[in-house]
Design a protein around this motif. Structure first.
Motif, PDB file in Angstrom:
ATOM      1  N   VAL A   1     -21.042  -4.278  30.900  1.00  0.00           N
ATOM      2  CA  VAL A   1     -20.487  -3.358  29.909  1.00  0.00           C
ATOM      3  C   VAL A   1     -19.189  -3.947  29.365  1.00  0.00           C
ATOM      4  O   VAL A   1     -18.905  -3.859  28.171  1.00  0.00           O
ATOM      5  CB  VAL A   1     -20.242  -1.970  30.518  1.00  0.00           C
ATOM      6  CG1 VAL A   1     -19.595  -1.034  29.494  1.00  0.00           C
ATOM      7  CG2 VAL A   1     -21.551  -1.373  31.024  1.00  0.00           C
ATOM      8  N   PHE A   2     -18.398  -4.553  30.248  1.00  0.00           N
ATOM      9  CA  PHE A   2     -17.183  -5.260  29.850  1.00  0.00           C
ATOM     10  C   PHE A   2     -17.505  -6.753  29.783  1.00  0.00           C
ATOM     11  O   PHE A   2     -17.827  -7.364  30.803  1.00  0.00           O
ATOM     12  CB  PHE A   2     -16.062  -5.036  30.863  1.00  0.00           C
ATOM     13  CG  PHE A   2     -15.498  -3.641  30.885  1.00  0.00           C
ATOM     14  CD1 PHE A   2     -15.940  -2.660  30.013  1.00  0.00           C
ATOM     15  CD2 PHE A   2     -14.501  -3.315  31.785  1.00  0.00           C
ATOM     16  CE1 PHE A   2     -15.420  -1.373  30.047  1.00  0.00           C
ATOM     17  CE2 PHE A   2     -13.963  -2.035  31.828  1.00  0.00           C
ATOM     18  CZ  PHE A   2     -14.420  -1.060  30.953  1.00  0.00           C
ATOM     19  N   THR A   3     -17.415  -7.319  28.602  1.00  0.00           N
ATOM     20  CA  THR A   3     -17.687  -8.738  28.417  1.00  0.00           C
ATOM     21  C   THR A   3     -16.577  -9.343  27.559  1.00  0.00           C
ATOM     22  O   THR A   3     -15.705  -8.643  27.050  1.00  0.00           O
ATOM     23  CB  THR A   3     -19.047  -8.961  27.730  1.00  0.00           C
ATOM     24  OG1 THR A   3     -19.039  -8.288  26.450  1.00  0.00           O
ATOM     25  CG2 THR A   3     -20.194  -8.422  28.581  1.00  0.00           C
ATOM     26  N   GLY A   4     -16.622 -10.655  27.392  1.00  0.00           N
ATOM     27  CA  GLY A   4     -15.663 -11.331  26.526  1.00  0.00           C
ATOM     28  C   GLY A   4     -14.230 -11.121  26.991  1.00  0.00           C
ATOM     29  O   GLY A   4     -13.908 -11.321  28.165  1.00  0.00           O
ATOM     30  N   ASP A   5     -13.360 -10.712  26.080  1.00  0.00           N
ATOM     31  CA  ASP A   5     -11.950 -10.512  26.407  1.00  0.00           C
ATOM     32  C   ASP A   5     -11.731  -9.380  27.392  1.00  0.00           C
ATOM     33  O   ASP A   5     -10.663  -9.279  28.006  1.00  0.00           O
ATOM     34  CB  ASP A   5     -11.142 -10.231  25.131  1.00  0.00           C
ATOM     35  CG  ASP A   5     -11.061 -11.430  24.211  1.00  0.00           C
ATOM     36  OD1 ASP A   5     -11.458 -12.541  24.639  1.00  0.00           O
ATOM     37  OD2 ASP A   5     -10.615 -11.272  23.059  1.00  0.00           O
ATOM     38  N   GLU A   6     -12.736  -8.496  27.557  1.00  0.00           N
ATOM     39  CA  GLU A   6     -12.608  -7.350  28.459  1.00  0.00           C
ATOM     40  C   GLU A   6     -13.125  -7.640  29.863  1.00  0.00           C
ATOM     41  O   GLU A   6     -13.022  -6.793  30.753  1.00  0.00           O
ATOM     42  CB  GLU A   6     -13.349  -6.148  27.866  1.00  0.00           C
ATOM     43  CG  GLU A   6     -12.756  -5.691  26.535  1.00  0.00           C
ATOM     44  CD  GLU A   6     -13.647  -4.724  25.785  1.00  0.00           C
ATOM     45  OE1 GLU A   6     -14.836  -4.595  26.185  1.00  0.00           O
ATOM     46  OE2 GLU A   6     -13.184  -4.108  24.818  1.00  0.00           O
ATOM     47  N   ASP A   7     -13.677  -8.820  30.067  1.00  0.00           N
ATOM     48  CA  ASP A   7     -14.111  -9.264  31.388  1.00  0.00           C
ATOM     49  C   ASP A   7     -12.959 -10.065  31.989  1.00  0.00           C
ATOM     50  O   ASP A   7     -12.582 -11.115  31.459  1.00  0.00           O
ATOM     51  CB  ASP A   7     -15.355 -10.138  31.253  1.00  0.00           C
ATOM     52  CG  ASP A   7     -15.849 -10.693  32.578  1.00  0.00           C
ATOM     53  OD1 ASP A   7     -15.157 -10.524  33.602  1.00  0.00           O
ATOM     54  OD2 ASP A   7     -16.926 -11.326  32.588  1.00  0.00           O
ATOM     55  N   PRO A   8     -12.376  -9.606  33.093  1.00  0.00           N
ATOM     56  CA  PRO A   8     -11.194 -10.297  33.610  1.00  0.00           C
ATOM     57  C   PRO A   8     -11.477 -11.649  34.254  1.00  0.00           C
ATOM     58  O   PRO A   8     -10.580 -12.495  34.330  1.00  0.00           O
ATOM     59  CB  PRO A   8     -10.652  -9.316  34.653  1.00  0.00           C
ATOM     60  CG  PRO A   8     -11.855  -8.558  35.116  1.00  0.00           C
ATOM     61  CD  PRO A   8     -12.719  -8.415  33.889  1.00  0.00           C
ATOM     62  N   VAL A   9     -12.694 -11.873  34.731  1.00  0.00           N
ATOM     63  CA  VAL A   9     -12.957 -13.049  35.558  1.00  0.00           C
ATOM     64  C   VAL A   9     -12.716 -14.372  34.821  1.00  0.00           C
ATOM     65  O   VAL A   9     -12.110 -15.291  35.391  1.00  0.00           O
ATOM     66  CB  VAL A   9     -14.381 -12.981  36.154  1.00  0.00           C
ATOM     67  CG1 VAL A   9     -14.676 -14.228  36.993  1.00  0.00           C
ATOM     68  CG2 VAL A   9     -14.538 -11.725  37.015  1.00  0.00           C
TER      69      VAL A   9
END
Length: 495
Positions: free
Chosen positions: A271-279
């Motif tokens: 659901v969180f990808t790109g800039d919203e994925d912290p890893v």
């Protein structure tokens, strides 16, 4: 497990919303019989907890329902083995099976989150943060000091050199999100050890929008120059741009650490990808393995290869012996989270939060930031004339389980608060959808509108006592029972 039927509204094999017939039911019955033969009060408390969870609307954002496979994995003899150290490098003999368990759990974590390295030993989210903090201190303070002195380890230091290093450890700076803005107490809150370890400052949110102001964070980082920039939250109902936060960290030479304990399931479920994925953006990412990830209670650290050797020192640096049975349960839950069904679940969690927020707003509730785009909603109950403690207690009387929480610039502080935090992970696991969550919003507002502060002996409104209008608790529980009955918890399990 092949003896279960998973409804379309739930996700994965044998989830909490599944029909538990056959082997799973027998396993729980047998386990409780064995427990009761030694201490019947514990067996009874266990049965009572299931009954309570089945009969209440569980809206605490940090709670969920683990699958039977995950729960059963914790009740094994893997609990009986000491295994300090790391895979292949233990301080006890006979750890070959724990090595397998830890390796499998770490493999699933790396693959699920796309991480270079995973450490699955922490017992909790706080433990995971402590491991991360001390790994950063070791990497950024201890190793450079040793290199400058031409030494290999701290045992070679003189007492004077060790005192110098200890002083440097205790005077490093950390910048994290403030508690009232939605941050976690482990991000530098003074009563917590993190607030005692570091020279700490906090960044808040914009007073108007109640959202993170990245320019303000950048300004604070430039002025303060922290060793660690911490992102992540426990009560912030919006997504975070971790790419921007990494830019800020790089600009001031800080290590970027993200605590994703609350929203790890939304990261795992894509659901969180790109800039919203912290890893991809953080040097280290910490998390719990329960909450939205729906695993056992425990913690985990993800890191870049650069920090891996320092993280590996978590035990015995700040951890005791790892819990083999819980690491095994983490492996099972992480395997479940790698399925397409879990992605469906994670998206439903976010969608249901939107519905819940919309239902509350349409009925006049005031929400921090005006809504949500993650898994949680923060209601400012001051608009109902209540403190968070009064609202939490009145809702509990009506069978709605929430927790009070501070709102930005909260006049009532962190104990009484002005807010109530709610989340969708648990009821989504049970199969609740848009219609049910809109009804939940209606019930919440009805209870809050029907609650008033009780006056103190001095005749002034109190912050803890309250009066809930007659009949409200009963009708709320009746309405809840109808929805809960349609989405039973661990259906078929009769103890």
């Amino acid at each position: 497990m092949t003896d279960t039927l998973t409804p379309a509204t739930t996700t994965g094999p044998a989830t909490a919303g599944s029909d538990l017939s056959g082997a799973a039911t027998q396993a729980y019955r047998s386990a409780l019989e064995v427990i009761a033969s030694v201490e019947p009060r514990i067996a009874e408390a266990t049965r009572a907890e299931l009954a309570d969870q089945r009969s209440s609307l569980k809206l605490i954002a940090s709670e969920n329902y683990a699958s039977p496979a995950t729960l059963l994995t914790m009740g094994t003899w893997l609990s009986d083995k000491y295994a300090e150290g790391t895979v292949g490098h233990r301080f006890y003999a006979g750890c070959q099976n724990i090595d397998t368990v830890e390796s499998v759990a770490a493999e699933h974590a790396r693959e699920l989150f796309g991480a270079e390295y995973a450490y699955v030993q922490p017992h909790s989210g706080i433990d995971a943060n402590l491991v991360a903090f001390w790994a950063i201190l070791a990497h950024r303070v201890e190793l450079p000091e040793l290199a400058e002195l031409g030494l290999k380890n701290i045992n070679e230091m003189t007492e004077a050199q060790w005192e110098t290093l200890r002083h440097k450890f205790g005077n490093q700076r950390a910048l994290g999100m403030s508690l009232d803005a939605g941050g976690h107490l482990t991000h530098g809150f003074r009563p917590n050890i993190s607030g005692k370890m570091f020279h700490q400052r906090s960044y808040g949110t914009d007073p108007q929008t109640q959202r993170i102001d990245y320019d303000a964070v950048r300004a604070a980082a430039r002025e303060f120059k922290p060793l660690i920039l911490i992102a992540g939250y426990s009560a912030y109902p919006r997504r975070v741009n971790f790419a921007k936060m990494r830019e800020i960290a790089d600009e001031v030479g800080a290590t970027f650490m993200v605590d994703m304990a609350h929203f790890a399931g939304l990261v795992a479920g894509k659901v969180f990808t790109g800039d919203e994925d912290p890893v991809p953006h953080a040097h280290l990412v910490t998390t719990t393995t329960h909450k939205s990830l729906r695993g056992p209670r425990g913690g985990m650290v993800l890191a870049t290869e650069e920090y891996a050797p320092s993280v590996d020192r978590g035990c015995p640096m700040v951890l005791g012996g790892p819990l083999g049975n819980v690491m095994a349960a983490k492996a099972v839950a992480l395997a479940e989270a790698r399925t397409p069904a879990f992605q469906t679940y994670a998206q439903a969690v976010a969608d249901n939060a939107q519905t819940l927020a919309g239902g509350l707003l349409s009925r006049g509730a005031q929400l921090v930031t005006g809504g949500t785009d993650n898994h949680l909603v923060l209601i400012d109950v001051s608009s109902f004339g209540l403190t968070g403690r009064q609202a939490e207690s009145a809702l509990l009387d009506a069978g709605i389980v929430t927790n009070r929480n501070a709102v930005p610039a909260d006049p009532n502080g962190a104990w009484y608060t002005s807010g109530v935090r709610i989340g969708t992970p648990a009821l989504t696991t049970r199969g609740f959808g848009a219609a049910e969550f809109d009804r939940v919003a209606e019930l919440i507002v009805d209870v809050l509108e029907s609650t008033s502060p009780a006056t103190t002996a001095a005749g002034t409104p109190g912050k803890a006592k309250y009066v809930l209008a007659d009949g409200v608790a009963e009708r709320t529980k009746a309405a809840s029972a109808e929805m809960l009955g349609a989405h039973p918890l661990y259906a078929g399990l009769e103890l």
